[in-house]
Design an enzyme around this catalytic site. Structure first.
Site, PDB file in Angstrom:
ATOM      1  CG  ASP A   1      -2.088   0.973   1.112  1.00  0.00           C
ATOM      2  OD1 ASP A   1      -3.083   0.705   0.417  1.00  0.00           O
ATOM      3  OD2 ASP A   1      -1.972   2.053   1.724  1.00  0.00           O
TER       4      ASP A   1
ATOM      5  CG  HIS B   1      -4.531  -4.081   0.165  1.00  0.00           C
ATOM      6  ND1 HIS B   1      -3.780  -3.613  -0.895  1.00  0.00           N
ATOM      7  CD2 HIS B   1      -4.600  -3.045   1.052  1.00  0.00           C
ATOM      8  CE1 HIS B   1      -3.427  -2.355  -0.668  1.00  0.00           C
ATOM      9  NE2 HIS B   1      -3.896  -1.991   0.497  1.00  0.00           N
TER      10      HIS B   1
ATOM     11  CE1 TYR C   1      -6.129   6.464  -0.486  1.00  0.00           C
ATOM     12  CE2 TYR C   1      -5.401   6.734   1.781  1.00  0.00           C
ATOM     13  CZ  TYR C   1      -5.809   5.919   0.742  1.00  0.00           C
ATOM     14  OH  TYR C   1      -5.878   4.554   0.915  1.00  0.00           O
TER      15      TYR C   1
END
Length: 399
Positions: free
Chosen positions: A177, A377, A320
């Site tokens: 990630d 993930h 983000y």
């Protein structure tokens, strides 16, 4: 280690009771008839988690377990980093930094620390490591960035500073990630110190259209894998179909976090039930199998509790905006630099997406490409043995 400060987690009884009180008074809405996960968080799963977190989850037990690892804080430029640092007794151990992503914390790697530092104690004879697990800036007990523009490149600089200040002039890195993005920064911009990179996520620009950014590609009007079939193998198409599905069905959270993270942050920082729903729904979507069969309820709630107690959900979501927000050039700027450090990619079948190997090989100094039999993930929590085996094999020859 002279500039490192000892650290122990110590959440007060008042904070624990305050959390429990909020959970017991949570206002949970009723779902539409016949709806499970289609509209977001499953209502019965939500009720079960809220009740368990309020009444049965033992934070004290989790805190004692986490404190069994040696923890420190250290000034690393603009940010004080919190980190676990466990050294191996093996004189041939390799310095290794493990890098988590979102919506996770340093606890992602709790199953791996002792097997990597002391493999003999768990019945192994494999390569051993000195393990450093930082909380990324804005997460858990690390400092929160105070200015706009603090993204993956700045995080990489902080992590590299940490490793150098710990006395590791040469080290290797692993991440998934956003941790995979930070590992990329280390291998691209700090390769004189970062000797090799292992990642369970791929980040790159399309090899046939380099000016595009990752998100521009993802938002193409036709599914990527169908639009460019001549360039792609069956495995490539599978990986890129995952990206197309992610953009169409799973990326709403990212659109908010990359545009208006502070607005959402007020809600999640004030409501533990809301925080739980926001994180658990994504984790349920991204694991390979039933959520609690992959990651235990206590592991999930320990992670969410860290966001709650440290009030770090807003600062974590800002990453983000800094990395892939509408005005950000952070990722395109980083990807102008090839990852020069030798790199291994572990491809887990339920990863959100996987770029074609031919593209990845142009972005990274790719030396190893492993297709895993299972896992999603959150590989370090779901399939730690598979991840460690691949890391050991690669880093034993690349350090």
């Amino acid at each position: 280690m002279s500039s490192a400060r000892d650290f122990r987690i110590a959440i007060s009884d008042a904070d624990i009771k305050g959390l429990q009180a909020k959970l017991r008074n949570a206002r949970l809405h009723e779902p539409l008839e016949g709806v499970g996960w289609e509209y977001g968080m499953h209502s019965q799963v939500m009720k079960d988690f809220v009740e368990y977190w309020a009444n049965d989850f033992d934070w004290g037990k989790q805190e004692r377990y986490l404190n069994s690892y040696k923890q420190f804080t250290m000034d690393c430029g603009e940010i004080d980093l919190h980190f676990v640092h466990e050294r191996s007794p093996d004189p041939a151990a390799i310095p290794l930094v493990l890098l988590h992503g979102w919506p996770c914390n340093f606890t992602d790697f709790h199953k791996m620390i002792r097997p990597l530092t002391q493999p003999a104690e768990v019945g192994g004879t494999q390569q051993s490591f000195h393990v450093v697990v930082p909380s990324l800036p804005g997460f858990a007990f690390s400092g929160q960035p105070k200015r706009p523009g603090y993204g993956p490149q700045q995080m990489g600089e902080a992590v590299n500073t940490l490793m150098l200040k710990l006395g590791y002039d040469r080290y290797v890195a692993q991440g998934g990630d956003f941790g995979g993005m930070v590992a990329y920064v280390l291998g691209a911009l700090h390769f004189e110190h970062c000797a090799a990179v292992h990642s369970n996520i791929t980040i790159c620009l399309p090899s046939f259209a380099n000016p595009w950014t990752m998100l521009q590609m993802a938002n193409a009007s036709l599914p990527i894998a169908r639009k460019y079939p001549l360039f792609l193998s069956a495995e490539d198409i599978k990986g890129l179909d995952g990206l197309s599905t992610y953009v169409k069905e799973e990326s709403g959270y990212a659109e908010i976090q990359k545009t208006k993270p502070d607005t959402l942050g007020y809600a999640l920082n004030d409501s533990p039930a809301g925080l739980l729903a926001w994180i658990i729904e994504k984790m349920w979507r991204w694991v390979d199998g039933e959520l609690e069969a992959c990651i235990s309820k206590d592991e999930l709630l320990t992670n969410i509790s860290l966001f709650w107690f440290t009030q770090s959900i807003t600062s974590s979501m800002r990453l983000y905006r800094e990395a892939i927000g509408p005005q950000s050039t952070a990722m395109p700027d980083i990807l102008k630099h090839r990852c020069k450090a030798p790199t291994a990619i572990a491809v887990f079948p339920k990863e959100i997406w996987t770029y074609p190997k031919s593209w990845v090989a142009k972005q990274y100094n790719l030396k190893r490409w492993t297709i895993m039999p299972a896992g999603g993930h959150f590989a370090a929590l779901e399939k730690p043995e598979l991840l460690m085996d691949d890391m050991r094999a690669f880093f034993a020859e690349n350090h």
